[in-house]
Design an enzyme around this catalytic site. Structure first.
Site, PDB file in Angstrom:
ATOM      1  N   CYS A 121       0.783  -1.145   0.135  1.00 20.33           N
ATOM      2  CA  CYS A 121       0.032   0.111  -0.028  1.00 20.33           C
ATOM      3  C   CYS A 121       0.926   1.357   0.086  1.00 20.33           C
ATOM      4  O   CYS A 121       1.896   1.167   0.408  1.00 20.33           O
ATOM      5  CB  CYS A 121      -0.942   0.061   1.353  1.00 20.33           C
ATOM      6  SG  CYS A 121      -2.350  -1.155   1.148  1.00 20.33           S
ATOM      7  N   CYS A 202      -3.456   0.095  -3.352  1.00 17.71           N
ATOM      8  CA  CYS A 202      -4.156   0.546  -2.006  1.00 17.71           C
ATOM      9  C   CYS A 202      -3.701   1.710  -1.307  1.00 17.71           C
ATOM     10  O   CYS A 202      -2.481   1.900  -1.783  1.00 17.71           O
ATOM     11  CB  CYS A 202      -4.167  -0.873  -1.358  1.00 17.71           C
ATOM     12  SG  CYS A 202      -2.657  -1.666  -0.942  1.00 17.71           S
TER      13      CYS A 202
END
Length: 305
Positions: A121, A202
Protein backbone atom coordinates in the site's frame (compact mmCIF):
# COMPACT_ATOMS: atom_id res chain seq x y z
CA UNK A 1 12.18 -74.86 -70.84
CA UNK A 2 10.59 -72.38 -73.25
CA UNK A 3 7.62 -72.08 -70.85
CA UNK A 4 9.94 -71.41 -67.92
CA UNK A 5 11.89 -68.84 -69.91
CA UNK A 6 8.65 -67.04 -70.79
CA UNK A 7 7.56 -66.93 -67.20
CA UNK A 8 10.93 -65.48 -66.18
CA UNK A 9 10.65 -62.79 -68.84
CA UNK A 10 7.17 -61.88 -67.58
CA UNK A 11 8.42 -61.62 -64.02
CA UNK A 12 11.35 -59.48 -65.12
CA UNK A 13 9.06 -57.22 -67.11
CA UNK A 14 6.70 -56.92 -64.15
CA UNK A 15 9.51 -56.05 -61.78
CA UNK A 16 10.79 -53.49 -64.26
CA UNK A 17 7.37 -51.88 -64.66
CA UNK A 18 6.85 -51.80 -60.89
CA UNK A 19 10.28 -50.21 -60.48
CA UNK A 20 9.50 -47.57 -63.11
CA UNK A 21 6.15 -46.86 -61.48
CA UNK A 22 7.78 -46.42 -58.05
CA UNK A 23 10.42 -44.14 -59.53
CA UNK A 24 7.79 -42.03 -61.29
CA UNK A 25 5.75 -41.80 -58.10
CA UNK A 26 8.83 -40.69 -56.18
CA UNK A 27 9.59 -38.05 -58.80
CA UNK A 28 6.02 -36.75 -58.71
CA UNK A 29 6.11 -36.61 -54.92
CA UNK A 30 9.41 -34.74 -54.98
CA UNK A 31 8.03 -32.20 -57.47
CA UNK A 32 4.89 -31.68 -55.37
CA UNK A 33 6.91 -31.23 -52.16
CA UNK A 34 9.28 -28.80 -53.85
CA UNK A 35 6.34 -26.84 -55.18
CA UNK A 36 4.72 -26.69 -51.76
CA UNK A 37 7.94 -25.62 -50.07
CA UNK A 38 8.61 -22.94 -52.66
CA UNK A 39 5.02 -21.74 -52.46
CA UNK A 40 5.29 -21.61 -48.68
CA UNK A 41 8.43 -19.49 -48.83
CA UNK A 42 6.84 -17.01 -51.18
CA UNK A 43 3.79 -16.70 -48.92
CA UNK A 44 5.68 -16.32 -45.62
CA UNK A 45 8.10 -13.69 -46.80
CA UNK A 46 5.68 -10.83 -47.60
CA UNK A 47 3.47 -11.73 -44.64
CA UNK A 48 6.40 -11.63 -42.23
CA UNK A 49 7.48 -8.21 -43.45
CA UNK A 50 4.18 -6.36 -43.68
CA UNK A 51 3.88 -4.89 -40.18
CA UNK A 52 5.05 -1.37 -39.29
CA UNK A 53 6.50 -1.95 -35.81
CA UNK A 54 9.80 -3.60 -34.89
CA UNK A 55 9.90 -7.38 -34.80
CA UNK A 56 10.37 -9.75 -31.90
CA UNK A 57 13.40 -8.92 -29.77
CA UNK A 58 16.36 -11.11 -30.64
CA UNK A 59 17.15 -13.80 -28.06
CA UNK A 60 13.78 -13.14 -26.46
CA UNK A 61 13.89 -16.26 -24.29
CA UNK A 62 17.29 -15.40 -22.85
CA UNK A 63 16.26 -11.77 -22.22
CA UNK A 64 13.03 -12.70 -20.42
CA UNK A 65 14.62 -15.47 -18.36
CA UNK A 66 17.59 -13.27 -17.44
CA UNK A 67 15.36 -10.44 -16.29
CA UNK A 68 13.11 -12.82 -14.36
CA UNK A 69 16.00 -14.47 -12.50
CA UNK A 70 17.58 -11.08 -11.76
CA UNK A 71 14.29 -9.75 -10.38
CA UNK A 72 13.55 -12.65 -8.04
CA UNK A 73 17.11 -13.20 -6.85
CA UNK A 74 18.95 -9.86 -6.80
CA UNK A 75 16.12 -7.34 -6.48
CA UNK A 76 13.26 -9.11 -4.71
CA UNK A 77 14.47 -12.34 -3.09
CA UNK A 78 11.12 -12.60 -1.29
CA UNK A 79 9.74 -13.70 -4.67
CA UNK A 80 12.28 -16.51 -4.99
CA UNK A 81 9.55 -19.14 -5.29
CA UNK A 82 8.51 -17.82 -8.72
CA UNK A 83 9.24 -20.29 -11.54
CA UNK A 84 10.91 -18.25 -14.28
CA UNK A 85 10.92 -21.13 -16.76
CA UNK A 86 7.17 -21.61 -16.39
CA UNK A 87 6.70 -17.85 -16.71
CA UNK A 88 8.66 -17.84 -19.98
CA UNK A 89 6.72 -20.82 -21.33
CA UNK A 90 3.40 -19.14 -20.53
CA UNK A 91 4.52 -15.96 -22.32
CA UNK A 92 5.66 -17.96 -25.36
CA UNK A 93 2.44 -19.98 -25.46
CA UNK A 94 0.43 -16.75 -25.48
CA UNK A 95 1.65 -15.72 -28.94
CA UNK A 96 3.76 -18.34 -30.75
CA UNK A 97 2.24 -19.65 -34.01
CA UNK A 98 -0.74 -17.31 -33.53
CA UNK A 99 -2.11 -14.57 -35.73
CA UNK A 100 -0.59 -11.41 -34.19
CA UNK A 101 -3.85 -9.53 -34.70
CA UNK A 102 -5.99 -12.08 -32.89
CA UNK A 103 -4.54 -12.22 -29.36
CA UNK A 104 -7.01 -12.38 -26.47
CA UNK A 105 -6.78 -11.70 -22.72
CA UNK A 106 -7.30 -15.43 -22.18
CA UNK A 107 -3.99 -16.06 -23.96
CA UNK A 108 -2.16 -14.14 -21.22
CA UNK A 109 -4.18 -15.26 -18.21
CA UNK A 110 -1.76 -18.07 -17.19
CA UNK A 111 1.17 -15.61 -17.38
CA UNK A 112 -0.63 -13.03 -15.25
CA UNK A 113 -1.34 -15.61 -12.57
CA UNK A 114 2.21 -16.98 -12.54
CA UNK A 115 3.97 -13.59 -12.41
CA UNK A 116 1.65 -11.57 -10.17
CA UNK A 117 2.74 -10.54 -6.69
CA UNK A 118 1.42 -8.20 -3.97
CA UNK A 119 2.00 -4.44 -4.26
CA UNK A 120 2.52 -2.71 -0.86
CA UNK A 121 0.00 0.00 0.00
CA UNK A 122 0.98 3.64 -0.68
CA UNK A 123 3.62 2.60 -3.23
CA UNK A 124 1.72 2.49 -6.55
CA UNK A 125 2.87 5.18 -8.98
CA UNK A 126 1.04 5.59 -12.29
CA UNK A 127 2.24 7.76 -15.14
CA UNK A 128 1.54 9.10 -18.60
CA UNK A 129 4.01 10.85 -20.93
CA UNK A 130 6.63 10.95 -18.16
CA UNK A 131 8.29 7.57 -18.75
CA UNK A 132 11.96 8.53 -18.44
CA UNK A 133 11.44 10.87 -15.48
CA UNK A 134 9.17 8.54 -13.50
CA UNK A 135 11.57 5.63 -13.82
CA UNK A 136 14.57 7.73 -12.85
CA UNK A 137 12.57 8.69 -9.79
CA UNK A 138 11.63 5.15 -8.76
CA UNK A 139 15.26 4.06 -9.20
CA UNK A 140 16.36 6.79 -6.81
CA UNK A 141 13.41 6.41 -4.42
CA UNK A 142 12.44 2.88 -3.42
CA UNK A 143 9.22 4.10 -1.80
CA UNK A 144 7.33 3.93 -5.09
CA UNK A 145 6.67 1.32 -7.77
CA UNK A 146 5.54 1.79 -11.35
CA UNK A 147 4.17 -1.08 -13.41
CA UNK A 148 7.64 -1.45 -14.93
CA UNK A 149 9.03 -2.00 -11.43
CA UNK A 150 6.86 -5.11 -10.96
CA UNK A 151 7.98 -8.53 -12.20
CA UNK A 152 5.65 -8.46 -15.21
CA UNK A 153 6.59 -4.95 -16.27
CA UNK A 154 10.30 -5.44 -15.58
CA UNK A 155 10.46 -8.50 -17.84
CA UNK A 156 8.55 -6.87 -20.70
CA UNK A 157 9.85 -3.29 -20.57
CA UNK A 158 11.15 -2.03 -23.93
CA UNK A 159 11.05 -5.41 -25.67
CA UNK A 160 8.63 -6.67 -28.31
CA UNK A 161 7.23 -9.98 -29.47
CA UNK A 162 4.68 -11.40 -31.89
CA UNK A 163 3.92 -14.70 -33.55
CA UNK A 164 3.12 -15.95 -37.02
CA UNK A 165 1.07 -19.00 -38.08
CA UNK A 166 3.99 -20.15 -40.27
CA UNK A 167 7.24 -21.69 -39.01
CA UNK A 168 9.15 -20.81 -36.88
CA UNK A 169 6.05 -19.34 -35.22
CA UNK A 170 7.79 -16.12 -34.14
CA UNK A 171 8.12 -13.02 -36.34
CA UNK A 172 11.55 -11.43 -35.87
CA UNK A 173 11.11 -9.03 -38.80
CA UNK A 174 8.12 -6.92 -37.78
CA UNK A 175 5.10 -6.78 -35.47
CA UNK A 176 1.81 -4.88 -35.82
CA UNK A 177 1.34 -1.46 -34.30
CA UNK A 178 -1.78 -0.66 -32.33
CA UNK A 179 -3.22 1.35 -35.22
CA UNK A 180 -2.80 -1.68 -37.50
CA UNK A 181 -4.69 -3.99 -35.18
CA UNK A 182 -5.57 -3.42 -31.54
CA UNK A 183 -5.49 -7.08 -30.49
CA UNK A 184 -1.74 -7.41 -31.04
CA UNK A 185 0.48 -9.19 -28.47
CA UNK A 186 2.02 -6.05 -26.98
CA UNK A 187 -1.18 -4.03 -26.61
CA UNK A 188 -3.14 -6.89 -25.05
CA UNK A 189 -0.29 -7.66 -22.64
CA UNK A 190 0.13 -4.09 -21.38
CA UNK A 191 -3.61 -3.56 -21.03
CA UNK A 192 -3.93 -6.69 -18.90
CA UNK A 193 -0.85 -5.91 -16.83
CA UNK A 194 -2.01 -2.31 -16.31
CA UNK A 195 -5.47 -3.46 -15.22
CA UNK A 196 -3.96 -5.89 -12.72
CA UNK A 197 -1.56 -3.22 -11.40
CA UNK A 198 -4.43 -0.78 -10.84
CA UNK A 199 -6.60 -3.40 -9.16
CA UNK A 200 -3.78 -4.17 -6.71
CA UNK A 201 -3.27 -0.54 -5.65
CA UNK A 202 -4.20 0.41 -2.09
CA UNK A 203 -3.77 3.33 0.30
CA UNK A 204 -2.49 6.55 -1.27
CA UNK A 205 -1.65 6.24 -4.97
CA UNK A 206 0.35 8.68 -7.08
CA UNK A 207 0.18 9.61 -10.74
CA UNK A 208 2.87 11.60 -12.55
CA UNK A 209 1.67 13.55 -15.59
CA UNK A 210 3.43 15.87 -18.03
CA UNK A 211 2.33 19.50 -17.83
CA UNK A 212 4.44 20.44 -20.86
CA UNK A 213 2.38 18.40 -23.32
CA UNK A 214 0.56 20.86 -25.56
CA UNK A 215 -2.46 18.61 -26.07
CA UNK A 216 -3.02 18.31 -22.30
CA UNK A 217 -1.50 16.33 -19.45
CA UNK A 218 -4.43 13.93 -19.09
CA UNK A 219 -5.54 11.95 -22.13
CA UNK A 220 -8.60 9.70 -22.03
CA UNK A 221 -7.04 7.49 -24.71
CA UNK A 222 -3.91 6.70 -22.65
CA UNK A 223 -3.49 3.48 -20.69
CA UNK A 224 -3.89 5.48 -17.49
CA UNK A 225 -6.94 7.36 -18.79
CA UNK A 226 -8.74 4.39 -20.33
CA UNK A 227 -7.78 1.45 -18.10
CA UNK A 228 -5.92 2.20 -14.89
CA UNK A 229 -8.12 5.00 -13.62
CA UNK A 230 -11.24 2.84 -13.94
CA UNK A 231 -9.71 -0.16 -12.20
CA UNK A 232 -8.66 1.66 -9.04
CA UNK A 233 -10.79 0.38 -6.19
CA UNK A 234 -12.39 3.19 -4.10
CA UNK A 235 -12.71 0.75 -1.21
CA UNK A 236 -8.95 0.15 -1.18
CA UNK A 237 -7.53 3.50 -2.38
CA UNK A 238 -7.85 6.37 0.10
CA UNK A 239 -6.39 9.23 -1.97
CA UNK A 240 -5.01 9.98 -5.42
CA UNK A 241 -2.07 12.40 -5.53
CA UNK A 242 -1.45 14.01 -8.92
CA UNK A 243 2.08 15.23 -9.58
CA UNK A 244 1.94 17.55 -12.57
CA UNK A 245 5.52 17.90 -13.77
CA UNK A 246 6.65 20.48 -16.32
CA UNK A 247 9.90 20.33 -18.20
CA UNK A 248 12.67 22.48 -16.73
CA UNK A 249 12.43 25.69 -18.69
CA UNK A 250 8.94 24.87 -19.96
CA UNK A 251 6.77 25.01 -21.83
CA UNK A 252 4.21 25.25 -19.04
CA UNK A 253 1.23 24.08 -21.05
CA UNK A 254 -0.94 23.11 -18.11
CA UNK A 255 -1.19 23.45 -14.35
CA UNK A 256 -3.43 21.76 -11.78
CA UNK A 257 -6.17 24.22 -12.74
CA UNK A 258 -5.89 23.26 -16.41
CA UNK A 259 -8.72 21.84 -18.49
CA UNK A 260 -7.55 18.23 -18.82
CA UNK A 261 -6.53 17.99 -15.15
CA UNK A 262 -9.94 19.27 -14.09
CA UNK A 263 -11.50 16.60 -16.30
CA UNK A 264 -9.35 13.96 -14.54
CA UNK A 265 -10.31 15.32 -11.13
CA UNK A 266 -13.95 15.19 -12.10
CA UNK A 267 -13.67 11.53 -13.14
CA UNK A 268 -11.92 10.66 -9.88
CA UNK A 269 -14.47 12.56 -7.78
CA UNK A 270 -17.30 10.73 -9.51
CA UNK A 271 -15.65 7.51 -8.35
CA UNK A 272 -15.46 8.84 -4.77
CA UNK A 273 -11.71 9.37 -4.57
CA UNK A 274 -10.05 12.15 -2.60
CA UNK A 275 -7.64 14.07 -4.82
CA UNK A 276 -4.62 16.27 -4.25
CA UNK A 277 -2.89 17.90 -7.23
CA UNK A 278 0.54 19.48 -6.96
CA UNK A 279 2.39 21.41 -9.62
CA UNK A 280 6.03 20.40 -9.98
CA UNK A 281 6.24 18.05 -7.00
CA UNK A 282 9.52 19.18 -5.45
CA UNK A 283 11.29 15.81 -4.89
CA UNK A 284 10.78 14.96 -8.57
CA UNK A 285 11.71 18.46 -9.71
CA UNK A 286 15.00 18.20 -7.81
CA UNK A 287 15.75 15.09 -9.85
CA UNK A 288 15.05 17.07 -13.03
CA UNK A 289 17.44 19.71 -11.77
CA UNK A 290 20.34 17.26 -11.63
CA UNK A 291 20.65 17.88 -15.39
CA UNK A 292 19.85 21.62 -15.14
CA UNK A 293 21.37 22.79 -11.83
CA UNK A 294 21.81 26.42 -12.88
CA UNK A 295 18.33 26.97 -14.29
CA UNK A 296 16.12 29.48 -12.49
CA UNK A 297 13.47 26.77 -12.00
CA UNK A 298 16.02 24.87 -9.91
CA UNK A 299 16.83 27.56 -7.37
CA UNK A 300 16.08 26.32 -3.87
CA UNK A 301 15.35 29.81 -2.65
CA UNK A 302 15.29 33.37 -3.89
CA UNK A 303 16.57 36.47 -2.17
CA UNK A 304 13.79 38.57 -0.72
CA UNK A 305 13.83 42.26 -1.53
Amino acid sequence: MPLQQGSARVRQRTVLLVGIAVLLAALVLAVVLASLLTHGRHEVSPKMLKWKDRGTTKNLQEVVLGRCYNYITAQHPELGDKDCLKIWESLKDAFIYKNPCNITPEDYQPLMELASHPIPCNKSLFWSKTGDLVHRYTKSNQNFLTLEDTLLGYMADRISWCGDPSAPGINYESCPKRNECESNPGSVFWKMASKMFAEAACGVVQVMLNGSVEAGAFRSSSIFGSIEIFNLDPDKVSEVHIWLMQNIGGPQSESCSGHSIQRLISILEERNFKIICEDNYRPVQLLQCVHNPDHTDCRLCTNST
